[in-house]
Design a protein around this motif. Structure first.
Motif, PDB file in Angstrom:
ATOM      1  N   VAL A  81      21.765 -28.722 -55.611  1.00  0.00           N
ATOM      2  CA  VAL A  81      22.419 -29.118 -54.188  1.00  0.00           C
ATOM      3  C   VAL A  81      23.779 -28.140 -54.091  1.00  0.00           C
ATOM      4  N   LEU A  82      24.449 -27.614 -55.393  1.00  0.00           N
ATOM      5  CA  LEU A  82      25.685 -27.103 -55.368  1.00  0.00           C
ATOM      6  C   LEU A  82      25.164 -25.540 -55.053  1.00  0.00           C
ATOM      7  N   VAL A  83      24.223 -25.038 -55.813  1.00  0.00           N
ATOM      8  CA  VAL A  83      23.697 -23.724 -55.881  1.00  0.00           C
ATOM      9  C   VAL A  83      23.215 -23.228 -54.525  1.00  0.00           C
ATOM     10  N   PHE A  84      22.604 -23.935 -53.863  1.00  0.00           N
ATOM     11  CA  PHE A  84      21.879 -23.849 -52.524  1.00  0.00           C
ATOM     12  C   PHE A  84      22.672 -24.355 -51.323  1.00  0.00           C
ATOM     13  N   ALA A  85      23.355 -25.237 -51.333  1.00  0.00           N
ATOM     14  CA  ALA A  85      23.919 -25.868 -49.935  1.00  0.00           C
ATOM     15  C   ALA A  85      25.362 -25.180 -50.107  1.00  0.00           C
ATOM     16  N   VAL A  86      26.314 -25.153 -51.202  1.00  0.00           N
ATOM     17  CA  VAL A  86      27.533 -24.537 -51.362  1.00  0.00           C
ATOM     18  C   VAL A  86      27.315 -23.434 -52.116  1.00  0.00           C
ATOM     19  N   PRO A  87      26.776 -22.351 -52.061  1.00  0.00           N
ATOM     20  CA  PRO A  87      26.806 -21.199 -53.017  1.00  0.00           C
ATOM     21  C   PRO A  87      28.237 -20.442 -53.194  1.00  0.00           C
ATOM     22  N   ALA A  88      28.968 -20.419 -52.019  1.00  0.00           N
ATOM     23  CA  ALA A  88      30.358 -19.996 -52.184  1.00  0.00           C
ATOM     24  C   ALA A  88      31.316 -20.788 -53.145  1.00  0.00           C
ATOM     25  N   SER A  89      30.860 -22.018 -53.249  1.00  0.00           N
ATOM     26  CA  SER A  89      31.806 -22.869 -54.422  1.00  0.00           C
ATOM     27  C   SER A  89      31.853 -22.126 -55.696  1.00  0.00           C
TER      28      SER A  89
ATOM     29  N   ILE B  50      12.553 -24.685 -53.615  1.00  0.00           N
ATOM     30  CA  ILE B  50      12.223 -23.538 -54.215  1.00  0.00           C
ATOM     31  C   ILE B  50      12.846 -23.690 -55.812  1.00  0.00           C
ATOM     32  N   GLY B  51      13.984 -23.951 -55.913  1.00  0.00           N
ATOM     33  CA  GLY B  51      14.683 -23.856 -57.044  1.00  0.00           C
ATOM     34  C   GLY B  51      14.231 -24.947 -58.116  1.00  0.00           C
ATOM     35  N   VAL B  52      14.263 -26.074 -57.615  1.00  0.00           N
ATOM     36  CA  VAL B  52      13.681 -27.121 -58.507  1.00  0.00           C
ATOM     37  C   VAL B  52      12.412 -27.138 -58.773  1.00  0.00           C
ATOM     38  N   ALA B  53      11.480 -26.727 -57.999  1.00  0.00           N
ATOM     39  CA  ALA B  53      10.035 -26.407 -58.157  1.00  0.00           C
ATOM     40  C   ALA B  53       9.978 -25.467 -59.295  1.00  0.00           C
ATOM     41  N   LEU B  54      10.523 -24.437 -59.223  1.00  0.00           N
ATOM     42  CA  LEU B  54      10.564 -23.295 -60.016  1.00  0.00           C
ATOM     43  C   LEU B  54      11.039 -23.726 -61.688  1.00  0.00           C
ATOM     44  N   ALA B  55      12.099 -24.647 -61.526  1.00  0.00           N
ATOM     45  CA  ALA B  55      12.702 -25.264 -62.920  1.00  0.00           C
ATOM     46  C   ALA B  55      11.764 -26.131 -63.381  1.00  0.00           C
ATOM     47  N   ALA B  56      10.853 -26.763 -62.685  1.00  0.00           N
ATOM     48  CA  ALA B  56       9.966 -27.795 -63.183  1.00  0.00           C
ATOM     49  C   ALA B  56       8.798 -26.854 -63.725  1.00  0.00           C
ATOM     50  N   VAL B  57       8.405 -25.957 -63.162  1.00  0.00           N
ATOM     51  CA  VAL B  57       7.245 -24.936 -63.656  1.00  0.00           C
ATOM     52  C   VAL B  57       7.725 -24.426 -65.007  1.00  0.00           C
TER      53      VAL B  57
ATOM     54  N   GLY C 220      27.225 -23.337 -42.940  1.00  0.00           N
ATOM     55  CA  GLY C 220      26.587 -22.071 -42.314  1.00  0.00           C
ATOM     56  C   GLY C 220      26.016 -22.387 -41.066  1.00  0.00           C
ATOM     57  N   GLY C 221      26.796 -23.448 -40.186  1.00  0.00           N
ATOM     58  CA  GLY C 221      26.423 -23.505 -38.796  1.00  0.00           C
ATOM     59  C   GLY C 221      25.363 -25.064 -38.770  1.00  0.00           C
ATOM     60  N   ARG C 222      24.709 -25.147 -37.755  1.00  0.00           N
ATOM     61  CA  ARG C 222      24.003 -26.466 -37.586  1.00  0.00           C
ATOM     62  C   ARG C 222      22.680 -26.263 -38.320  1.00  0.00           C
ATOM     63  N   LEU C 223      22.192 -25.355 -38.741  1.00  0.00           N
ATOM     64  CA  LEU C 223      21.038 -25.085 -39.598  1.00  0.00           C
ATOM     65  C   LEU C 223      21.070 -24.725 -41.156  1.00  0.00           C
ATOM     66  N   GLY C 224      22.541 -24.939 -41.399  1.00  0.00           N
ATOM     67  CA  GLY C 224      22.781 -24.310 -42.693  1.00  0.00           C
ATOM     68  C   GLY C 224      21.863 -25.397 -43.955  1.00  0.00           C
ATOM     69  N   TRP C 225      22.095 -26.525 -43.278  1.00  0.00           N
ATOM     70  CA  TRP C 225      21.416 -27.606 -44.324  1.00  0.00           C
ATOM     71  C   TRP C 225      20.004 -27.275 -44.501  1.00  0.00           C
ATOM     72  N   ALA C 226      19.285 -26.708 -43.655  1.00  0.00           N
ATOM     73  CA  ALA C 226      18.120 -26.211 -43.688  1.00  0.00           C
ATOM     74  C   ALA C 226      17.845 -25.459 -44.678  1.00  0.00           C
ATOM     75  N   ARG C 227      18.531 -24.480 -44.684  1.00  0.00           N
ATOM     76  CA  ARG C 227      18.693 -23.108 -45.656  1.00  0.00           C
ATOM     77  C   ARG C 227      18.749 -23.677 -47.089  1.00  0.00           C
ATOM     78  N   GLY C 228      19.698 -24.563 -47.265  1.00  0.00           N
ATOM     79  CA  GLY C 228      20.197 -25.262 -48.379  1.00  0.00           C
ATOM     80  C   GLY C 228      18.883 -26.084 -49.039  1.00  0.00           C
ATOM     81  N   ALA C 229      18.300 -26.966 -48.127  1.00  0.00           N
ATOM     82  CA  ALA C 229      17.099 -27.636 -48.431  1.00  0.00           C
ATOM     83  C   ALA C 229      15.945 -26.936 -48.929  1.00  0.00           C
ATOM     84  N   ILE C 230      15.710 -25.755 -48.203  1.00  0.00           N
ATOM     85  CA  ILE C 230      14.218 -24.868 -48.634  1.00  0.00           C
ATOM     86  C   ILE C 230      14.807 -24.313 -50.122  1.00  0.00           C
TER      87      ILE C 230
END
Length: 231
Positions: A60-68, A30-37, A16-26
């Protein structure tokens, strides 16, 4: 001085462009923190894990490459759970962890493929299942319950976050617009694409319809450039 290579055009497109990694990282945070809760709701008396490690790989798959195709809700939940169950069954039947681990992964790949939920982190879940089966107190629910809770939370976070950030999830393939008649662009048929994919005989981590739409979009761009050059 060594310099890291710049991302390729394909890499920028996928993320998703130069900052796509930031969207996936955030999103993964959130996803892993919620899974832990969700995992922490399991009573401590059972000494079960509050989070299962392969969930991080799924994030990593769900948030970094959601179209996969490998990152859709059914592969995330069904692939991990089916693989873990396979590992538990094999571990209990064979009883030798070294042998059970390899057999579990092989059978898990076959099971996920036939259930149409192939998911790479499932291989790790299969190994965890094989090891859990041979460990003291390694009952079925000691892995399946926390894993199920983790995945439910991850999928919920993935659905909400991806859609809020402009990435439809579950993924909806892009519809390729019809090409103008009388041009070379768009001259191939989908049967040609299917024939090439059959000849390659490779499993590509991209939806067939997305691949076709990508080719059509490139052709339209080339056509517009040609039209501009003729003006």
């Amino acid at each position: 001085m060594f310099r890291f290579p710049r991302p390729t055009a394909i890499g920028q497109l996928r993320f998703g462009g130069r900052l796509g990694w930031a969207r996936g990282a955030i999103g993964a945070l959130i996803g892993v923190a919620l899974a832990a809760v969700f995992g922490l709701t399991v009573p401590d008396a059972y000494h079960w894990p509050w989070i299962v490690a392969p969930v991080g790989a799924s994030a990593v798959l769900v948030f970094a490459v959601p179209a996969s195709p490998l990152a859709q809700p059914w592969p995330v939940f069904g692939g991990n759970m089916l693989a873990a169950l396979t590992g538990l069954v094999v571990g209990h039947v064979i009883g030798l962890p070294v042998l059970a681990a390899g057999i579990s992964v092989g059978l898990a790949i076959a099971a996920m493929t036939y259930a149409r939920c192939l998911h790479p982190p499932g291989g790790a879940c299969a190994i965890l299942g094989a090891l859990a089966a041979s460990s003291p107190g390694g009952g079925w629910m000691s892995l399946l319950l926390p894993l199920g809770l983790n995945l439910a939370a991850l999928i919920g976070a993935g659905w909400l976050y991806n859609n809020l950030t402009g990435h439809a999830w579950p993924h909806i393939p892009v519809q390729a617009p019809p090409m103008p008649k009388g041009t070379w662009a768009g001259s191939y048929d989908r049967a040609d694409l299917d024939a090439v994919l059959d000849e390659w005989d490779e499993v590509l981590d991209v939806n067939r319809q997305d691949l076709d739409s990508l080719f059509r979009a490139v052709e339209r761009r080339v056509l517009r450039r040609w039209e501009d050059d003729l003006k």
